[in-house]
Scaffold this active site. Structure first.
Site, PDB file in Angstrom:
ATOM      1  N   PHE A 156       0.832  -1.210   0.000  1.00  0.00           N
ATOM      2  CA  PHE A 156       0.000   0.000   0.000  1.00  0.00           C
ATOM      3  C   PHE A 156       0.869   1.263   0.000  1.00  0.00           C
ATOM      4  O   PHE A 156       0.581   2.231   0.715  1.00  0.00           O
ATOM      5  CB  PHE A 156      -0.946   0.029   1.197  1.00  0.00           C
ATOM      6  CG  PHE A 156      -1.803  -1.189   1.348  1.00  0.00           C
ATOM      7  CD1 PHE A 156      -2.451  -1.742   0.252  1.00  0.00           C
ATOM      8  CD2 PHE A 156      -1.960  -1.803   2.579  1.00  0.00           C
ATOM      9  CE1 PHE A 156      -3.245  -2.883   0.382  1.00  0.00           C
ATOM     10  CE2 PHE A 156      -2.746  -2.935   2.725  1.00  0.00           C
ATOM     11  CZ  PHE A 156      -3.389  -3.481   1.621  1.00  0.00           C
ATOM     12  N   GLU A 242      -0.070  14.370   7.592  1.00  0.00           N
ATOM     13  CA  GLU A 242      -0.766  13.669   6.512  1.00  0.00           C
ATOM     14  C   GLU A 242      -2.270  13.821   6.643  1.00  0.00           C
ATOM     15  O   GLU A 242      -2.969  14.057   5.648  1.00  0.00           O
ATOM     16  CB  GLU A 242      -0.385  12.189   6.537  1.00  0.00           C
ATOM     17  CG  GLU A 242      -1.068  11.376   5.430  1.00  0.00           C
ATOM     18  CD  GLU A 242      -0.598   9.934   5.405  1.00  0.00           C
ATOM     19  OE1 GLU A 242       0.498   9.681   4.879  1.00  0.00           O
ATOM     20  OE2 GLU A 242      -1.330   9.070   5.925  1.00  0.00           O
ATOM     21  N   ARG A 268     -32.154  22.202 -12.674  1.00  0.00           N
ATOM     22  CA  ARG A 268     -32.809  20.967 -13.121  1.00  0.00           C
ATOM     23  C   ARG A 268     -34.269  20.964 -12.670  1.00  0.00           C
ATOM     24  O   ARG A 268     -34.570  21.171 -11.486  1.00  0.00           O
ATOM     25  CB  ARG A 268     -32.078  19.765 -12.520  1.00  0.00           C
ATOM     26  CG  ARG A 268     -32.752  18.421 -12.721  1.00  0.00           C
ATOM     27  CD  ARG A 268     -32.682  17.966 -14.161  1.00  0.00           C
ATOM     28  NE  ARG A 268     -33.058  16.549 -14.287  1.00  0.00           N
ATOM     29  CZ  ARG A 268     -33.214  15.929 -15.436  1.00  0.00           C
ATOM     30  NH1 ARG A 268     -33.019  16.587 -16.573  1.00  0.00           N
ATOM     31  NH2 ARG A 268     -33.548  14.650 -15.471  1.00  0.00           N
TER      32      ARG A 268
END
Length: 379
Positions: A156, A242, A268
């Site tokens: 990984f 991180e 829409r």
């Protein structure tokens, strides 16, 4: 609420000119699972890789909050989620710990290459049999005079197939627990070091991932980052950044998705009126807004506490949990709001779902974050 100054706003807005090119062909590149070297050249030219590093190594010397603010803008403007992930990985996995813990010689040799983007960074933590139990790693580094000899494998490893420099965590003492792990800076072409083929994955496909193999891989002792047995301190420093860097990118992505859904829902029409007038649709959009703002606040508040030197173990786990689950819920809501169009690959929304699932797994799975919070509560 943080009040950003003119210089910080200018840094973030300076990236706007790059977003269209960085986003080009993002659906097609995701389908092919290819890393774009042309886009990496643009990343280098943008200067974003140099932001958090000191000027002596070619950096811009920006603080943690400024870096997060700019990365949030990258997430909002760049539709190539894998590319954004490779950017934060290179910065956090190798540049950040090298500047904090590396020797003067290592910094002088490698940091200019990281800040310029001439070298891509990666870190090797997880192992095939270990998963989130990082401290139970089996990869070992045996001392042999002025060298360490690495044996084992990692998996990984984001950026693995493209990285030039790797922060490798290995056991240097069989019974040392947290004190038995050491961080090593390993160059790509080191004898005894082999990089596996890219591994196909569910999302973030433009950020390549692979296994690494070490067989009698000799590393000079001068390549130790920090001190022998101090790898856990290095890893802890890395993981905090991180989480803050990669998940603030997700906040930017959620902001873009929210704006896109509002625009779509107000234009829409179904049964003669905009779908935004239906409570079932409006509520989904409101939930997207609440999750976005909650994630944004937790990440920036946690960063401020970290800068004040406070214990952020619980805060970091909560911020990671909230943001990863909010990003996944937001991506699923967007698919529902766009209906059949949302399910089509060309709209890029199903890609967002696949990317968002990864956030519940990397940087410590959400199950691990629950365990960490429970432990801090004395449970």
């Amino acid at each position: 609420m943080i009040e950003w100054n003119e210089d910080q706003i200018a840094l973030r807005e300076g990236l706007d000119a790059w977003h269209e090119a960085l986003s080009a062909d993002h659906v097609e590149n995701d389908e092919d699972g290819t890393f774009s070297w042309e886009k990496w050249k643009l990343v280098k030219e943008s200067g974003i890789l140099s932001l958090p590093f000191d000027e002596r190594w070619g950096g811009l010397g920006q603080d943690l909050l400024t870096m997060m603010y700019v990365l949030e803008g990258l997430g909002e403007g760049c539709r190539d989620g894998g590319l954004c992930f490779s950017v934060t990985t290179s910065i956090c996995s190798l540049g950040i710990p090298l500047e904090k813990f590396g020797s003067a010689a290592l910094k002088d040799k490698y940091l200019p290459r990281i800040t310029s983007g001439d070298a891509i960074g990666a870190h090797a933590i997880s192992e095939p049999s270990g998963g989130s139990a990082a401290l139970q790693m089996k990869t070992r580094a045996d001392r042999d005079g002025d060298e360490f000899v690495l044996h084992g494998s990692k998996t990984f490893v984001s950026n693995g197939p493209i990285a030039d420099l790797f922060m490798v965590y290995a056991r240097t003492h069989p019974d040392g627990g947290p004190l038995g792990v050491t961080a090593f800076l390993v160059e790509r072409d080191t004898p005894g070091f082999e990089i596996g083929n890219p591994i196909k994955k569910m999302g973030l496909r433009t950020s390549p991932l692979s296994e690494l193999f070490f067989d009698e891989c000799r590393i000079p002792a001068t390549q130790v980052v920090g001190r022998v047995g101090g790898g856990f301190l290095v890893l802890d420093h890395v993981m905090k950044r991180e989480i803050l860097f990669s998940f603030i990118v997700n906040v930017g992505e959620m902001q873009h998705r929210l704006d896109r859904c509002i625009d779509y829902a107000t234009k829409r029409t179904q049964f003669g009126k905009p779908i935004s007038t239906y409570q079932s649709i409006a509520n989904k959009i409101v939930d997207m807004k609440i999750r976005l703002e909650t994630s944004r606040k937790w990440l920036y508040d946690t960063a401020e506490r970290l800068l004040r030197g406070q214990n952020v173990t619980t805060d970091m786990a909560v911020a990671k949990l909230l943001t990863s689950e909010a990003n996944l819920a937001s991506s699923l809501a967007a698919v529902q709001i766009f209906g059949g169009n949302g399910y089509m690959a060309e709209y890029g929304l199903e890609k967002d779902v696949r990317n968002a699932v990864a956030g519940t797994i990397y940087s410590g799975t959400n199950e691990i974050q629950y365990n960490r919070i429970a432990s801090m509560l004395g449970l």
